[in-house]
Scaffold this motif. Sequence first.
Motif, PDB file in Angstrom:
ATOM      1  N   PHE A  95      80.609 -54.549  26.998  1.00 39.75           N
ATOM      2  CA  PHE A  95      81.014 -55.035  28.194  1.00 39.75           C
ATOM      3  C   PHE A  95      80.199 -56.429  28.273  1.00 39.75           C
ATOM      4  CE2 PHE A  95      81.032 -50.480  28.857  1.00 39.75           C
ATOM      5  CZ  PHE A  95      82.636 -50.214  28.896  1.00 39.75           C
ATOM      6  N   GLU A  96      80.544 -57.113  29.524  1.00 39.86           N
ATOM      7  CA  GLU A  96      79.930 -58.367  29.812  1.00 39.86           C
ATOM      8  C   GLU A  96      78.932 -57.949  30.883  1.00 39.86           C
ATOM      9  OE1 GLU A  96      80.800 -62.654  31.593  1.00 39.86           O
ATOM     10  OE2 GLU A  96      82.663 -61.663  31.124  1.00 39.86           O
ATOM     11  N   LEU A  97      77.598 -58.472  30.604  1.00 43.11           N
ATOM     12  CA  LEU A  97      76.428 -58.495  31.490  1.00 43.11           C
ATOM     13  C   LEU A  97      76.803 -59.831  32.498  1.00 43.11           C
ATOM     14  CD1 LEU A  97      73.951 -56.927  32.294  1.00 43.11           C
ATOM     15  CD2 LEU A  97      72.688 -58.128  30.825  1.00 43.11           C
ATOM     16  N   ILE A  98      76.563 -59.775  33.695  1.00 42.87           N
ATOM     17  CA  ILE A  98      76.892 -60.784  34.422  1.00 42.87           C
ATOM     18  C   ILE A  98      75.452 -60.855  35.495  1.00 42.87           C
ATOM     19  CG2 ILE A  98      79.001 -61.122  34.338  1.00 42.87           C
ATOM     20  CD1 ILE A  98      79.373 -59.783  37.020  1.00 42.87           C
ATOM     21  N   GLU A  99      75.127 -61.783  36.282  1.00 38.17           N
ATOM     22  CA  GLU A  99      74.202 -62.025  37.131  1.00 38.17           C
ATOM     23  C   GLU A  99      74.945 -62.083  38.387  1.00 38.17           C
ATOM     24  OE1 GLU A  99      70.186 -61.934  37.764  1.00 38.17           O
ATOM     25  OE2 GLU A  99      70.753 -62.478  35.676  1.00 38.17           O
ATOM     26  N   THR A 100      74.412 -61.396  39.238  1.00 34.27           N
ATOM     27  CA  THR A 100      75.141 -61.618  40.824  1.00 34.27           C
ATOM     28  C   THR A 100      73.888 -62.199  41.723  1.00 34.27           C
ATOM     29  OG1 THR A 100      74.814 -59.138  41.125  1.00 34.27           O
ATOM     30  CG2 THR A 100      76.559 -59.744  39.823  1.00 34.27           C
ATOM     31  N   THR A 101      74.745 -62.662  42.652  1.00 35.24           N
ATOM     32  CA  THR A 101      74.073 -63.112  44.051  1.00 35.24           C
ATOM     33  C   THR A 101      74.401 -62.391  45.227  1.00 35.24           C
ATOM     34  OG1 THR A 101      73.374 -64.938  45.370  1.00 35.24           O
ATOM     35  CG2 THR A 101      75.320 -65.100  44.358  1.00 35.24           C
ATOM     36  N   SER A 102      73.664 -62.309  46.212  1.00 33.41           N
ATOM     37  CA  SER A 102      74.202 -61.691  47.427  1.00 33.41           C
ATOM     38  C   SER A 102      74.739 -62.791  48.421  1.00 33.41           C
ATOM     39  CB  SER A 102      72.804 -61.003  48.022  1.00 33.41           C
ATOM     40  OG  SER A 102      71.991 -62.192  48.496  1.00 33.41           O
ATOM     41  N   GLU A 103      74.752 -64.110  47.962  1.00 27.46           N
ATOM     42  CA  GLU A 103      75.326 -65.276  48.727  1.00 27.46           C
ATOM     43  C   GLU A 103      76.566 -65.641  48.514  1.00 27.46           C
ATOM     44  OE1 GLU A 103      73.265 -66.942  50.973  1.00 27.46           O
ATOM     45  OE2 GLU A 103      72.135 -65.046  50.701  1.00 27.46           O
ATOM     46  N   ARG A 104      77.281 -65.594  49.563  1.00 27.57           N
ATOM     47  CA  ARG A 104      78.805 -65.970  49.406  1.00 27.57           C
ATOM     48  C   ARG A 104      78.988 -67.173  48.900  1.00 27.57           C
ATOM     49  NH1 ARG A 104      83.283 -63.779  52.686  1.00 27.57           N
ATOM     50  NH2 ARG A 104      81.743 -62.289  53.494  1.00 27.57           N
ATOM     51  N   SER A 105      78.220 -68.261  49.279  1.00 29.90           N
ATOM     52  CA  SER A 105      78.373 -69.539  48.572  1.00 29.90           C
ATOM     53  C   SER A 105      77.993 -69.547  47.002  1.00 29.90           C
ATOM     54  CB  SER A 105      77.371 -70.526  49.438  1.00 29.90           C
ATOM     55  OG  SER A 105      75.842 -69.978  48.966  1.00 29.90           O
ATOM     56  N   HIS A 131      83.101 -61.728  42.511  1.00 28.55           N
ATOM     57  CA  HIS A 131      83.933 -63.055  42.665  1.00 28.55           C
ATOM     58  C   HIS A 131      82.996 -64.266  42.073  1.00 28.55           C
ATOM     59  CE1 HIS A 131      84.810 -66.708  45.482  1.00 28.55           C
ATOM     60  NE2 HIS A 131      85.794 -66.555  44.485  1.00 28.55           N
ATOM     61  N   LYS A 132      83.738 -65.129  41.530  1.00 29.77           N
ATOM     62  CA  LYS A 132      82.896 -66.290  40.891  1.00 29.77           C
ATOM     63  C   LYS A 132      83.746 -67.507  41.223  1.00 29.77           C
ATOM     64  CE  LYS A 132      80.693 -68.298  36.967  1.00 29.77           C
ATOM     65  NZ  LYS A 132      79.996 -67.712  35.468  1.00 29.77           N
ATOM     66  N   ARG A 133      83.538 -68.706  41.481  1.00 32.05           N
ATOM     67  CA  ARG A 133      84.157 -69.901  41.437  1.00 32.05           C
ATOM     68  C   ARG A 133      83.877 -70.595  40.337  1.00 32.05           C
ATOM     69  NH1 ARG A 133      86.196 -72.098  46.888  1.00 32.05           N
ATOM     70  NH2 ARG A 133      86.775 -73.740  45.477  1.00 32.05           N
ATOM     71  N   ASP A 134      84.759 -71.394  39.847  1.00 32.18           N
ATOM     72  CA  ASP A 134      84.296 -72.531  38.572  1.00 32.18           C
ATOM     73  C   ASP A 134      83.232 -73.262  39.240  1.00 32.18           C
ATOM     74  OD1 ASP A 134      86.390 -71.763  37.347  1.00 32.18           O
ATOM     75  OD2 ASP A 134      87.613 -73.298  37.655  1.00 32.18           O
ATOM     76  N   GLY A 135      82.355 -73.450  38.409  1.00 32.59           N
ATOM     77  CA  GLY A 135      80.921 -74.260  38.569  1.00 32.59           C
ATOM     78  C   GLY A 135      79.862 -73.614  39.247  1.00 32.59           C
ATOM     79  N   TRP A 136      80.190 -72.074  39.589  1.00 35.59           N
ATOM     80  CA  TRP A 136      79.019 -71.248  39.813  1.00 35.59           C
ATOM     81  C   TRP A 136      78.326 -70.651  38.442  1.00 35.59           C
ATOM     82  CZ3 TRP A 136      80.837 -67.479  44.259  1.00 35.59           C
ATOM     83  CH2 TRP A 136      81.250 -68.331  45.227  1.00 35.59           C
ATOM     84  N   ASN A 137      77.112 -70.499  38.588  1.00 31.23           N
ATOM     85  CA  ASN A 137      76.380 -69.853  37.666  1.00 31.23           C
ATOM     86  C   ASN A 137      76.308 -68.488  37.762  1.00 31.23           C
ATOM     87  OD1 ASN A 137      75.934 -72.420  36.087  1.00 31.23           O
ATOM     88  ND2 ASN A 137      74.147 -72.532  37.348  1.00 31.23           N
ATOM     89  N   VAL A 138      76.599 -67.814  38.655  1.00 33.73           N
ATOM     90  CA  VAL A 138      76.478 -66.322  39.000  1.00 33.73           C
ATOM     91  C   VAL A 138      77.643 -65.847  39.852  1.00 33.73           C
ATOM     92  CG1 VAL A 138      73.933 -66.429  38.941  1.00 33.73           C
ATOM     93  CG2 VAL A 138      75.134 -66.854  41.372  1.00 33.73           C
ATOM     94  N   TRP A 139      77.622 -64.582  39.735  1.00 35.61           N
ATOM     95  CA  TRP A 139      78.965 -64.067  40.440  1.00 35.61           C
ATOM     96  C   TRP A 139      78.333 -63.409  41.749  1.00 35.61           C
ATOM     97  CZ3 TRP A 139      83.847 -62.539  38.299  1.00 35.61           C
ATOM     98  CH2 TRP A 139      83.953 -62.947  37.017  1.00 35.61           C
ATOM     99  N   TYR A 140      79.412 -63.528  42.723  1.00 35.49           N
ATOM    100  CA  TYR A 140      78.808 -63.166  44.305  1.00 35.49           C
ATOM    101  C   TYR A 140      79.539 -61.616  44.374  1.00 35.49           C
ATOM    102  CZ  TYR A 140      79.839 -61.980  49.220  1.00 35.49           C
ATOM    103  OH  TYR A 140      79.843 -61.472  50.394  1.00 35.49           O
ATOM    104  N   ARG A 141      78.244 -60.781  44.818  1.00 38.06           N
ATOM    105  CA  ARG A 141      78.507 -59.355  44.906  1.00 38.06           C
ATOM    106  C   ARG A 141      79.326 -59.341  46.314  1.00 38.06           C
ATOM    107  NH1 ARG A 141      73.165 -59.597  43.624  1.00 38.06           N
ATOM    108  NH2 ARG A 141      72.405 -59.161  45.847  1.00 38.06           N
ATOM    109  N   THR A 142      80.479 -58.933  46.405  1.00 41.35           N
ATOM    110  CA  THR A 142      81.265 -58.777  47.352  1.00 41.35           C
ATOM    111  C   THR A 142      80.842 -57.628  48.410  1.00 41.35           C
ATOM    112  OG1 THR A 142      82.886 -57.515  46.549  1.00 41.35           O
ATOM    113  CG2 THR A 142      83.371 -59.879  46.597  1.00 41.35           C
ATOM    114  N   GLY A 143      80.062 -56.700  47.570  1.00 43.17           N
ATOM    115  CA  GLY A 143      79.943 -55.378  48.587  1.00 43.17           C
ATOM    116  C   GLY A 143      81.165 -54.286  48.680  1.00 43.17           C
TER     117      GLY A 143
END
Length: 177
Positions: free
Chosen positions: A15-25, A59-71
Motif C-alpha cells: 500500500f501507499e504510505l501517506i502523510e496527512t494534515t488536520s488543516e483543510r488548506s 483529500h489532496k489538491r495538486d501542489g500539496w505535499n500532504v493529504w487532508y484528513r477529512t475526518g
Amino acid sequence: MKQFDFIDLAAQGGFELIETTSERSGYPLDLKKAIIGFESMEEAREYAEQHDLSIEIFHKRDGWNVWYRTGNRAYDPFTRTAEDYGDDYNLFTADDAADYYENEVQEIISDFDNFEDVEKFLKERREVYDAICALNDNEAVVTYQGRLYEEIKRHSMGYYFDTHSYAIGLIDRNNED
C-alpha cells in the motif's frame, strides 16, 4: 499501533504510505501517517479490523505535499456519477449500449443541414458507442457534450478529478484525545 508498525504494514501490504494534515488548506500541521491503495472496501475492512484502524476519506489538491484528513468515515467505495463533473456531462455503463443509438443519435441527426456535420457527429457518437461496448461491469464512459471525455471506474477506492485527489484509507485514531 506504533508508527514503525504502521510503516511496515504499508510496505508489507503493498500500500501507499501517506502523510496527512488536520488543516483543510493542506498546510502541514499535526502530521500523521495513513495508508491508501486498497483494491476494495473488503480489503480495507480486513486490515482495519486486524490492526484496529479507522477507515476514512482523504483529500489532496495538486501542489500539496500532504493529504487532508477529512475526518469522514468511509463505509462504501466512492461511486462516480455524471453530477461529479457538472453540466453537459453524461455517464454511460455497459447496460446503456442497447439504447444508445435510439437515445443519443437517432433523433439528433435530423437537426443537421449537411453531410459533413452529420459525418462528424456520427464519428464522435460511434467512438462513444464503441467505448461503451468495451466496458466491464465496474466501468463507465463519461461524455462531454456528447463526445468521449474519459473512461472511469464506477466504484473505486480513490480517484482524481480537476486538481483534486480523493482516497479511502486507514489511519490510527486510537491515541487521540
